[in-house]
Write an enzyme that holds these catalytic residues in place. Structure first.
Site, PDB file in Angstrom:
ATOM      1  N   ASP A 163      45.057  38.856  43.937  1.00 59.04           N
ATOM      2  CA  ASP A 163      44.033  39.585  43.174  1.00 59.04           C
ATOM      3  C   ASP A 163      44.139  39.473  41.652  1.00 59.04           C
ATOM      4  O   ASP A 163      43.884  40.448  40.931  1.00 59.04           O
ATOM      5  CB  ASP A 163      44.031  41.073  43.574  1.00 59.04           C
ATOM      6  N   LYS A 222      39.198  39.402  50.587  1.00 62.45           N
ATOM      7  CA  LYS A 222      39.602  40.570  51.388  1.00 62.45           C
ATOM      8  C   LYS A 222      38.833  41.812  50.948  1.00 62.45           C
ATOM      9  O   LYS A 222      38.644  42.038  49.759  1.00 62.45           O
ATOM     10  CB  LYS A 222      41.116  40.793  51.254  1.00 62.45           C
ATOM     11  N   CYS A 257      47.764  46.692  45.965  1.00 59.52           N
ATOM     12  CA  CYS A 257      47.534  45.527  46.839  1.00 59.52           C
ATOM     13  C   CYS A 257      48.801  44.743  47.138  1.00 59.52           C
ATOM     14  O   CYS A 257      48.920  44.172  48.227  1.00 59.52           O
ATOM     15  CB  CYS A 257      46.454  44.643  46.235  1.00 59.52           C
TER      16      CYS A 257
HETATM   17  N1  TIU Z   1      44.279  44.558  43.842  1.00 60.92           N
HETATM   18  C1  TIU Z   1      44.547  45.867  43.716  1.00 60.92           C
HETATM   19  O1  TIU Z   1      45.678  46.273  43.517  1.00 60.92           O
HETATM   20  N2  TIU Z   1      43.448  46.741  43.771  1.00 60.92           N
HETATM   21  C2  TIU Z   1      43.419  47.966  43.173  1.00 60.92           C
HETATM   22  O2  TIU Z   1      42.420  48.681  43.299  1.00 60.92           O
HETATM   23  N3  TIU Z   1      44.513  48.333  42.447  1.00 60.92           N
HETATM   24  C3  TIU Z   1      44.679  49.464  41.709  1.00 60.92           C
HETATM   25  O3  TIU Z   1      45.800  49.687  41.219  1.00 60.92           O
HETATM   26  N4  TIU Z   1      43.652  50.262  41.486  1.00 60.92           N
END
Ligand code: TIU
Length: 226
Positions: A27, A132, A165
Site C-alpha cells: 500500500d 485489496k 495493513c
Molecule cells: N494501508 C493501510 O494501512 N490502510 C490504512 O487505512 N491505514 C491507516 O493507518 N489508516
C-alpha cells in the site's frame, strides 16, 4: 539457489531460501503518503510515512534480478464501491469519504491518481499488483493462490501502515503458514508509538507473528545473490 540465507533478526536469526521468498510492498500509494488523500482525510500527518520510501527503494534494487519475487498491494475499491462495506464508508464520519472527489481524484478508488503507487516505488513489469478491498492482503484477493503457485514459504514485508495493513497482513500470512520477516525501517505509521509497539508485538513471545530486521541487515545478507 537451494541454500538458505541467514539474516540477523529478532528474536533470532531468520533463515530463508531465496527461490521460495517474496518481497511484499504494501500500500505505498498516493492516498496514504501524499497530502490530499485518504490518509490525510482520516486526520493524519502523511509526512510521517515518507521515512520508509528510501529503505524500500534500496531493498527493491537489491532484490530485483535475484530469485526473490516482488509483489505489490494497493488498498482501494471498485468505482461503484460495491466491494466497500458500508461500515468502512461510514467510519470516521469523514468530510471527504471513500469514493468522493478529492485533489487526487476519487478517494481510494481504483484507477484514480490517489490509488496509484507512489512514483518512487513504481512496480516493474512482471511484479504482480494485488488490489485489496480490506486491510489484510489475503482477504478477498488471489495473493495466497499466486504465492502457492510460486512455491513461496517466506515473506519479507515492507509498506504502510505498521499497525494497520502491515500487521493485518502479517497475521493473515502467519496463520496460513508463511514465515514473515518485517523490515523495521521499511514500514511506517502515522503514530510513532504504534509503530514501536507494533514491531515489538511481532517479535515478542519467541516471534509470535514472525521476525524483525532492517533494510541494511537484509541487504547485507542477500549480497552475492546476483
Ligand atoms: N494501508 C493501510 O494501512 N490502510 C490504512 O487505512 N491505514 C491507516 O493507518 N489508516
Amino acid at each position: 539457489m537451494n541454500e538458505k540465507i541467514v539474516v540477523k533478526a529478532e528474536p533470532y536469526d531468520f533463515e530463508f531460501e531465496p527461490r521460495a521468498t517474496a518481497l511484499m510492498v504494501i500500500d505505498m500509494q498516493n492516498d496514504f503518503l501524499k497530502p490530499g488523500g485518504f490518509g490525510e482525510f482520516l486526520g493524519n500527518d502523511v509526512s510521517l510515512l515518507r521515512r520508509a520510501i528510501e529503505p524500500i527503494r534500496n531493498v527493491l534494487s537489491a532484490v530485483r534480478g535475484t530469485e526473490i519475487k516482488v509483489i505489490h498491494t494497493r488498498e482501494g475499491h471498485r468505482p461503484d464501491l460495491s466491494d466497500c462495506p458500508p461500515s468502512k464508508l461510514r467510519r470516521g464520519r469523514l468530510k471527504i469519504r471513500i469514493g468522493d472527489e478529492g485533489p487526487m481524484g476519487r478517494v481510494l478508488v481504483r484507477g484514480q491518481k490517489g490509488h496509484e503507487i507512489i512514483d518512487e516505488l513504481k512496480p516493474l513489469e512482471g511484479e504482480p499488483v494485488i488490489d485489496k478491498p480490506g486491510k489484510g492482503s489475503f482477504y478477498a484477493t488471489d495473493l495466497h493462490l499466486i504465492l502457492q503457485n510460486w512455491g513461496i514459504k517466506y515473506l519479507v514485508i515492507t509498506g504502510v501502515t505498521t499497525e494497520v495493513c502491515v500487521h493485518t497482513t502479517v497475521r493473515e500470512a502467519n496463520d496460513r503458514g508463511y514465515e514473515c520477516l518485517v523490515l523495521e525501517d521499511c514500514v511506517a505509521s502515522y503514530f510513532p508509538e504504534f509503530h514501536e509497539v507494533g514491531i515489538k508485538m511481532i517479535k515478542a513471545q519467541g516471534g509470535i507473528f514472525g521476525w524483525v530486521s532492517d533494510s541494511k541487515r537484509f541487504i547485507e545478507a542477500i549480497r552475492g545473490l546476483k
